[in-house]
Scaffold this motif. Structure first.
Motif, PDB file in Angstrom:
ATOM      1  N   MET A   1       0.840  -1.182   0.000  1.00 31.11           N
ATOM      2  CA  MET A   1       0.000   0.000   0.000  1.00 31.11           C
ATOM      3  C   MET A   1       0.884   1.243   0.000  1.00 31.11           C
ATOM      4  O   MET A   1       1.697   1.422   0.886  1.00 31.11           O
ATOM      5  CB  MET A   1      -0.866  -0.053   1.268  1.00 31.11           C
ATOM      6  N   PRO A   2       0.740   2.146  -0.993  1.00 28.95           N
ATOM      7  CA  PRO A   2       1.576   3.348  -1.035  1.00 28.95           C
ATOM      8  C   PRO A   2       1.190   4.355   0.046  1.00 28.95           C
ATOM      9  O   PRO A   2       0.028   4.425   0.460  1.00 28.95           O
ATOM     10  CB  PRO A   2       1.328   3.910  -2.418  1.00 28.95           C
ATOM     11  N   ASN A   3       2.159   5.120   0.480  1.00 21.71           N
ATOM     12  CA  ASN A   3       1.907   6.162   1.478  1.00 21.71           C
ATOM     13  C   ASN A   3       1.440   7.443   0.800  1.00 21.71           C
ATOM     14  O   ASN A   3       1.753   7.701  -0.347  1.00 21.71           O
ATOM     15  CB  ASN A   3       3.189   6.470   2.255  1.00 21.71           C
ATOM     16  N   GLY A   4       0.703   8.274   1.543  1.00 24.16           N
ATOM     17  CA  GLY A   4       0.306   9.582   1.037  1.00 24.16           C
ATOM     18  C   GLY A   4      -0.940   9.561   0.181  1.00 24.16           C
ATOM     19  O   GLY A   4      -1.703   8.607   0.165  1.00 24.16           O
ATOM     20  N   VAL A   5      -1.099  10.631  -0.562  1.00 25.20           N
ATOM     21  CA  VAL A   5      -2.278  10.846  -1.398  1.00 25.20           C
ATOM     22  C   VAL A   5      -1.804  11.050  -2.834  1.00 25.20           C
ATOM     23  O   VAL A   5      -0.770  11.668  -3.078  1.00 25.20           O
ATOM     24  CB  VAL A   5      -3.035  12.104  -0.913  1.00 25.20           C
ATOM     25  N   ALA A   6      -2.562  10.552  -3.780  1.00 26.52           N
ATOM     26  CA  ALA A   6      -2.225  10.743  -5.191  1.00 26.52           C
ATOM     27  C   ALA A   6      -2.287  12.231  -5.546  1.00 26.52           C
ATOM     28  O   ALA A   6      -3.123  12.970  -5.024  1.00 26.52           O
ATOM     29  CB  ALA A   6      -3.185   9.961  -6.071  1.00 26.52           C
ATOM     30  N   LYS A   7      -1.409  12.675  -6.420  1.00 28.41           N
ATOM     31  CA  LYS A   7      -1.362  14.091  -6.778  1.00 28.41           C
ATOM     32  C   LYS A   7      -2.683  14.582  -7.361  1.00 28.41           C
ATOM     33  O   LYS A   7      -3.049  15.739  -7.198  1.00 28.41           O
ATOM     34  CB  LYS A   7      -0.229  14.351  -7.760  1.00 28.41           C
ATOM     35  N   ALA A   8      -3.398  13.711  -8.035  1.00 30.49           N
ATOM     36  CA  ALA A   8      -4.682  14.094  -8.617  1.00 30.49           C
ATOM     37  C   ALA A   8      -5.729  14.370  -7.551  1.00 30.49           C
ATOM     38  O   ALA A   8      -6.715  15.060  -7.809  1.00 30.49           O
ATOM     39  CB  ALA A   8      -5.178  12.999  -9.549  1.00 30.49           C
ATOM     40  N   ASN A   9      -5.529  13.873  -6.335  1.00 29.79           N
ATOM     41  CA  ASN A   9      -6.511  14.038  -5.268  1.00 29.79           C
ATOM     42  C   ASN A   9      -6.155  15.141  -4.275  1.00 29.79           C
ATOM     43  O   ASN A   9      -6.815  15.277  -3.254  1.00 29.79           O
ATOM     44  CB  ASN A   9      -6.672  12.717  -4.512  1.00 29.79           C
ATOM     45  N   LEU A  10      -5.123  15.927  -4.550  1.00 29.79           N
ATOM     46  CA  LEU A  10      -4.754  17.018  -3.650  1.00 29.79           C
ATOM     47  C   LEU A  10      -5.728  18.180  -3.798  1.00 29.79           C
ATOM     48  O   LEU A  10      -6.230  18.438  -4.898  1.00 29.79           O
ATOM     49  CB  LEU A  10      -3.341  17.506  -3.963  1.00 29.79           C
ATOM     50  N   PRO A  11      -5.986  18.923  -2.713  1.00 31.41           N
ATOM     51  CA  PRO A  11      -6.871  20.083  -2.830  1.00 31.41           C
ATOM     52  C   PRO A  11      -6.222  21.182  -3.671  1.00 31.41           C
ATOM     53  O   PRO A  11      -4.997  21.312  -3.705  1.00 31.41           O
ATOM     54  CB  PRO A  11      -7.061  20.541  -1.384  1.00 31.41           C
ATOM     55  N   THR A  12      -7.035  21.954  -4.363  1.00 34.19           N
ATOM     56  CA  THR A  12      -6.540  23.044  -5.197  1.00 34.19           C
ATOM     57  C   THR A  12      -7.283  24.331  -4.884  1.00 34.19           C
ATOM     58  O   THR A  12      -8.384  24.318  -4.326  1.00 34.19           O
ATOM     59  CB  THR A  12      -6.709  22.727  -6.694  1.00 34.19           C
TER      60      THR A  12
END
Length: 46
Positions: A1-12
């Motif tokens: 399981m990868p750590n963190g959040v996918a870049k596509a799911n970051l708030p903008t």
């Protein structure tokens, strides 16, 4: 399981100076609510 959040799911947000969207950065983690501009150049231009 990868750590963190996918870049596509970051708030903008959209920068009011240049009207371009910018994404969350780790250095803005503790004060993301108060970040308004995408860069120092846009902050000076306002």
């Amino acid at each position: 399981m990868p750590n963190g959040v996918a870049k596509a799911n970051l708030p903008t947000k959209t920068c009011p100076a240049c009207e371009r969207p910018f994404a969350w950065r780790k250095k803005w983690a503790r004060d993301w609510e108060s970040v308004i501009y995408c860069s120092d150049a846009c902050r000076r231009k306002r």
